[in-house]
Design a protein around this motif. Structure first.
Motif, PDB file in Angstrom:
ATOM      1  N   GLU A  21      54.378  36.108  39.010  1.00 36.43           N
ATOM      2  CA  GLU A  21      53.548  35.178  39.782  1.00 36.43           C
ATOM      3  C   GLU A  21      52.596  34.382  38.886  1.00 36.43           C
ATOM      4  O   GLU A  21      51.860  33.536  39.367  1.00 36.43           O
ATOM      5  N   GLY A  22      52.571  34.684  37.588  1.00 36.97           N
ATOM      6  CA  GLY A  22      51.701  33.961  36.657  1.00 36.97           C
ATOM      7  C   GLY A  22      50.252  34.406  36.691  1.00 36.97           C
ATOM      8  O   GLY A  22      49.368  33.731  36.154  1.00 36.97           O
ATOM      9  N   ILE A  23      49.991  35.554  37.301  1.00 40.27           N
ATOM     10  CA  ILE A  23      48.623  36.057  37.416  1.00 40.27           C
ATOM     11  C   ILE A  23      48.116  36.558  36.066  1.00 40.27           C
ATOM     12  O   ILE A  23      46.922  36.515  35.785  1.00 40.27           O
ATOM     13  N   ILE A  24      49.027  36.997  35.225  1.00 33.77           N
ATOM     14  CA  ILE A  24      48.662  37.577  33.935  1.00 33.77           C
ATOM     15  C   ILE A  24      47.834  36.613  33.078  1.00 33.77           C
ATOM     16  O   ILE A  24      46.958  37.035  32.338  1.00 33.77           O
ATOM     17  N   HIS A  25      48.078  35.298  33.220  1.00 29.18           N
ATOM     18  CA  HIS A  25      47.341  34.309  32.420  1.00 29.18           C
ATOM     19  C   HIS A  25      45.848  34.332  32.739  1.00 29.18           C
ATOM     20  O   HIS A  25      45.014  34.260  31.838  1.00 29.18           O
ATOM     21  N   ASN A  60      39.416  34.191  33.252  1.00 26.21           N
ATOM     22  CA  ASN A  60      38.893  33.016  33.944  1.00 26.21           C
ATOM     23  C   ASN A  60      39.530  32.926  35.325  1.00 26.21           C
ATOM     24  O   ASN A  60      40.748  32.754  35.442  1.00 26.21           O
ATOM     25  N   TRP A  61      38.732  33.012  36.362  1.00 23.67           N
ATOM     26  CA  TRP A  61      39.252  32.996  37.711  1.00 23.67           C
ATOM     27  C   TRP A  61      39.928  31.660  38.048  1.00 23.67           C
ATOM     28  O   TRP A  61      40.802  31.600  38.913  1.00 23.67           O
ATOM     29  N   GLN A  62      39.573  30.588  37.346  1.00 20.85           N
ATOM     30  CA  GLN A  62      40.152  29.268  37.637  1.00 20.85           C
ATOM     31  C   GLN A  62      41.609  29.176  37.171  1.00 20.85           C
ATOM     32  O   GLN A  62      42.321  28.268  37.577  1.00 20.85           O
ATOM     33  N   ASP A  63      42.048  30.118  36.340  1.00 16.86           N
ATOM     34  CA  ASP A  63      43.445  30.164  35.917  1.00 16.86           C
ATOM     35  C   ASP A  63      44.332  30.913  36.910  1.00 16.86           C
ATOM     36  O   ASP A  63      45.545  30.974  36.743  1.00 16.86           O
ATOM     37  N   LEU A  64      43.722  31.472  37.941  1.00 20.64           N
ATOM     38  CA  LEU A  64      44.468  32.233  38.946  1.00 20.64           C
ATOM     39  C   LEU A  64      45.358  31.272  39.746  1.00 20.64           C
ATOM     40  O   LEU A  64      44.876  30.277  40.281  1.00 20.64           O
ATOM     41  N   PRO A  65      46.663  31.532  39.815  1.00 18.24           N
ATOM     42  CA  PRO A  65      47.548  30.617  40.552  1.00 18.24           C
ATOM     43  C   PRO A  65      47.360  30.754  42.060  1.00 18.24           C
ATOM     44  O   PRO A  65      46.966  31.808  42.557  1.00 18.24           O
ATOM     45  N   GLU A  66      47.658  29.692  42.770  1.00 17.89           N
ATOM     46  CA  GLU A  66      47.639  29.715  44.238  1.00 17.89           C
ATOM     47  C   GLU A  66      49.040  30.143  44.680  1.00 17.89           C
ATOM     48  O   GLU A  66      49.941  29.330  44.809  1.00 17.89           O
ATOM     49  N   ILE A  67      49.207  31.421  44.870  1.00 18.25           N
ATOM     50  CA  ILE A  67      50.528  31.998  45.116  1.00 18.25           C
ATOM     51  C   ILE A  67      51.099  31.577  46.461  1.00 18.25           C
ATOM     52  O   ILE A  67      52.278  31.290  46.577  1.00 18.25           O
ATOM     53  N   SER A  68      50.290  31.531  47.474  1.00 19.80           N
ATOM     54  CA  SER A  68      50.801  31.261  48.823  1.00 19.80           C
ATOM     55  C   SER A  68      51.371  29.856  48.987  1.00 19.80           C
ATOM     56  O   SER A  68      52.105  29.600  49.926  1.00 19.80           O
ATOM     57  N   PHE A  95      39.444  36.762  42.283  1.00 16.09           N
ATOM     58  CA  PHE A  95      39.747  37.198  40.922  1.00 16.09           C
ATOM     59  C   PHE A  95      39.190  38.595  40.662  1.00 16.09           C
ATOM     60  O   PHE A  95      39.871  39.457  40.104  1.00 16.09           O
ATOM     61  N   ILE A  96      37.974  38.856  41.115  1.00 16.33           N
ATOM     62  CA  ILE A  96      37.359  40.176  40.948  1.00 16.33           C
ATOM     63  C   ILE A  96      38.152  41.224  41.732  1.00 16.33           C
ATOM     64  O   ILE A  96      38.400  42.326  41.239  1.00 16.33           O
ATOM     65  N   LEU A  97      38.560  40.862  42.949  1.00 18.03           N
ATOM     66  CA  LEU A  97      39.377  41.784  43.744  1.00 18.03           C
ATOM     67  C   LEU A  97      40.698  42.088  43.040  1.00 18.03           C
ATOM     68  O   LEU A  97      41.160  43.233  43.039  1.00 18.03           O
ATOM     69  N   TYR A  98      41.327  41.068  42.445  1.00 16.98           N
ATOM     70  CA  TYR A  98      42.555  41.281  41.667  1.00 16.98           C
ATOM     71  C   TYR A  98      42.293  42.248  40.517  1.00 16.98           C
ATOM     72  O   TYR A  98      43.077  43.178  40.290  1.00 16.98           O
ATOM     73  N   GLN A  99      41.225  42.048  39.786  1.00 21.29           N
ATOM     74  CA  GLN A  99      40.917  42.919  38.653  1.00 21.29           C
ATOM     75  C   GLN A  99      40.729  44.371  39.104  1.00 21.29           C
ATOM     76  O   GLN A  99      41.248  45.294  38.475  1.00 21.29           O
ATOM     77  N   ILE A 100      39.992  44.549  40.193  1.00 21.62           N
ATOM     78  CA  ILE A 100      39.784  45.897  40.724  1.00 21.62           C
ATOM     79  C   ILE A 100      41.114  46.480  41.187  1.00 21.62           C
ATOM     80  O   ILE A 100      41.450  47.636  40.885  1.00 21.62           O
ATOM     81  N   HIS A 101      41.894  45.679  41.909  1.00 25.44           N
ATOM     82  CA  HIS A 101      43.185  46.108  42.441  1.00 25.44           C
ATOM     83  C   HIS A 101      44.123  46.551  41.309  1.00 25.44           C
ATOM     84  O   HIS A 101      44.753  47.607  41.395  1.00 25.44           O
ATOM     85  N   PHE A 102      44.205  45.754  40.254  1.00 22.96           N
ATOM     86  CA  PHE A 102      45.079  46.088  39.130  1.00 22.96           C
ATOM     87  C   PHE A 102      44.611  47.360  38.430  1.00 22.96           C
ATOM     88  O   PHE A 102      45.427  48.216  38.082  1.00 22.96           O
ATOM     89  N   SER A 112      56.216  47.163  41.087  1.00 24.10           N
ATOM     90  CA  SER A 112      56.287  45.798  41.619  1.00 24.10           C
ATOM     91  C   SER A 112      54.971  45.054  41.418  1.00 24.10           C
ATOM     92  O   SER A 112      54.963  43.839  41.196  1.00 24.10           O
ATOM     93  N   GLY A 113      53.857  45.767  41.477  1.00 26.12           N
ATOM     94  CA  GLY A 113      52.558  45.140  41.222  1.00 26.12           C
ATOM     95  C   GLY A 113      52.446  44.661  39.786  1.00 26.12           C
ATOM     96  O   GLY A 113      52.003  43.536  39.517  1.00 26.12           O
ATOM     97  N   LEU A 114      52.860  45.511  38.853  1.00 24.89           N
ATOM     98  CA  LEU A 114      52.835  45.116  37.434  1.00 24.89           C
ATOM     99  C   LEU A 114      53.800  43.956  37.174  1.00 24.89           C
ATOM    100  O   LEU A 114      53.456  43.012  36.451  1.00 24.89           O
TER     101      LEU A 114
END
Length: 177
Positions: free
Chosen positions: A112-116, A122-130, A43-50, A104-106
């Protein structure tokens, strides 16, 4: 039309190098989060990446606008030569790839539902995309990431070849005075 200069504008130079550092940060975070299970670290990596991705997107837009206004150095090769055509393909390929990566990232945030999880912080709301596979937009994001690596390889190879063959350091065109 303005006369060609020896170097790019200060704005272009700064944006080039700041974007370079940010893009390496995007590559690092993207590779590290790609195959990780849902976790707080991912989740932290996603936040930094975005965050880095949005900055690169804004800087790229500013750089494109600047390229239309600022003076550019003269061409390294004759206008119709194969080397100049390859250089232009790499040059414009970077812009197209970076813009698509950002768009495409945005889009993937929503598709992918990552926005929620981003909204809830909350990292627990992160979907399991794979589990379900990638949305085609996210898949294109991954494919274009490989294109960025290829363009980067061509970009660095072009610099090295020019240095070896012409004994000219082209880095001075995009470096600080």
């Amino acid at each position: 039309m303005q006369q060609p200069s020896i170097t790019y504008s200060k704005r272009t130079i700064w944006i080039h190098w700041v974007s370079t550092v940010l893009i390496f940060g995007l590559i690092y975070t993207g590779i590290n989060m790609e195959h990780q299970a849902v976790s707080e670290r991912k989740f932290i990596l996603y936040q930094i990446h975005f965050s880095l991705g949005i900055l690169v997107f804004l800087l790229t837009i500013i750089r494109i606008i600047g390229l239309c206004k600022d003076r550019k150095p003269k061409n390294l090769y004759p206008k119709k030569s194969i080397r100049e055509r390859v250089r232009k393909c790499v040059y414009y390929g970077f812009y197209i790839s970076i813009i698509w990566m950002c768009v495409s990232g945005l889009a993937s945030l929503f598709l992918e539902g990552i926005i929620h999880s981003v909204q809830s912080s909350n990292w627990q709301d992160l979907p399991e995309i794979s589990v379900d596979g990638f949305h085609p937009i996210m898949l294109s994001h991954h494919i274009m990431a490989k294109m960025i690596f290829l363009l980067l390889l061509f970009h660095i190879s072009g610099f090295v070849l020019h240095l070896i063959q012409k004994k000219e350091n082209t880095l001075k065109r995009i470096w600080f005075n």
